[in-house]
Write a protein that holds these residues in place. Structure first.
Motif, short mmCIF file in Angstrom:
data_model
loop_
_atom_site.label_atom_id
_atom_site.label_comp_id
_atom_site.label_asym_id
_atom_site.label_seq_id
_atom_site.Cartn_x
_atom_site.Cartn_y
_atom_site.Cartn_z
N SER A 54 0.82 -1.22 0.00
CA SER A 54 0.00 0.00 0.00
C SER A 54 0.86 1.27 0.00
CB SER A 54 -0.97 0.01 1.19
OG SER A 54 -0.29 0.23 2.40
N LEU A 55 2.05 1.20 0.57
CA LEU A 55 2.92 2.38 0.65
C LEU A 55 3.81 2.57 -0.57
CD1 LEU A 55 4.19 2.04 4.35
CD2 LEU A 55 2.40 3.58 3.49
N TYR A 98 11.42 4.96 4.26
CA TYR A 98 10.15 5.09 4.98
C TYR A 98 10.09 6.45 5.67
CZ TYR A 98 10.19 0.07 4.30
OH TYR A 98 10.26 -1.17 3.74
N SER A 99 9.00 7.16 5.44
CA SER A 99 8.79 8.42 6.15
C SER A 99 8.44 8.10 7.60
CB SER A 99 7.65 9.20 5.50
OG SER A 99 6.41 8.54 5.73
N ASN A 100 8.42 9.10 8.45
CA ASN A 100 8.04 8.87 9.85
C ASN A 100 6.61 8.35 9.94
OD1 ASN A 100 10.53 9.66 10.75
ND2 ASN A 100 9.92 11.74 11.23
N ARG A 101 5.73 8.89 9.12
CA ARG A 101 4.33 8.44 9.11
C ARG A 101 4.26 6.96 8.71
NH1 ARG A 101 0.92 7.68 5.24
NH2 ARG A 101 2.22 8.66 3.66
N GLU A 102 5.06 6.57 7.71
CA GLU A 102 5.08 5.17 7.28
C GLU A 102 5.66 4.26 8.35
OE1 GLU A 102 5.45 5.97 2.46
OE2 GLU A 102 7.29 5.70 3.65
N PHE A 103 6.72 4.72 9.03
CA PHE A 103 7.31 3.91 10.10
C PHE A 103 6.31 3.70 11.24
CE2 PHE A 103 10.04 3.29 13.88
CZ PHE A 103 10.66 2.12 13.48
N LEU A 104 5.52 4.73 11.54
CA LEU A 104 4.49 4.59 12.58
C LEU A 104 3.48 3.50 12.21
CD1 LEU A 104 3.91 8.34 13.51
CD2 LEU A 104 5.00 6.59 14.95
#
Length: 191
Positions: free
Chosen positions: A29-30, A152-158
């Motif tokens: 999805s990402l 991975y952005s911070n939002r993606e890592f979360l």
């Protein structure tokens, strides 16, 4: 380890296959449908294995390899056949008792707050756990350390943190440290 401690430790595991499946769905999805994770897993036992050999190429976890660890399992999720570093590490570390685990957590907290002098500058930069994103969650005897790569952005890592939390007992495991890329690490009010 007492029989009660052994039972507690065995009951607080993760289904790595389920975590991989959830991470695969998230990755698709990402980053797109053509990406999927491969999984390599290796186990470290302080009594029989050489920490220098085990950490080769994976040195960010060097602080976990101590004589107080019962077992360390390193899961490496990576995307094959690409130059993109779409990889994740998930390390499981078990300790003989709560005091040993707390000593390791304290050491990690000290490391994340250590600072180094930036070259050609009077500014000091915090060392962090790694140059990228990290999340540490622990129970009384066991810890999970999730480490993500640069793409991975911070939002993606979360979202990967949520995937981890969906695969463990969050009444037993509590967030202890979170380090998002470009931000200071936190060890209070960790999700």
């Amino acid at each position: 380890m007492t029989k009660e401690e052994t039972t507690k430790t065995k009951n607080t595991g993760i289904d790595i296959g389920r975590f991989k499946k959830g991470s695969d769905s998230l990755l698709k999805s990402l980053k797109g449908e053509n990406y999927f994770f491969e999984l390599d897993t290796d186990i470290f036992d302080f009594r029989t294995d050489n920490p220098e050999t085990f950490t080769k190429g994976h040195g960010i976890f060097w602080q976990l390899y101590q004589d107080t660890s019962e077992r360390i399992v390193r899961h490496h999720l990576y995307v094959p056949n690409t130059k993109k570093q779409l990889r994740i590490y998930l390390v499981e570390a078990e300790y003989r008792n709560k005091e040993h685990l707390e000593k390791v957590i304290s050491k990690l907290e000290k490391t994340m707050n250590d600072s180094i002098n930036a070259p050609d500058s009077d500014d000091y930069q915090k060392w962090r756990l790694s140059p990228i994103s990290d999340y540490v969650i622990a129970s009384d005897y066991k810890m999970y350390w999730l480490n993500g790569a640069y793409p991975y952005s911070n939002r993606e890592f979360l979202k990967f943190i949520d995937c981890l939390k969906n695969n463990i007992d969050t009444t037993t495991f509590k967030g202890r440290i979170i380090c998002l890329f470009g931000k200071d690490c936190e060890n209070e009010n960790v999700p």
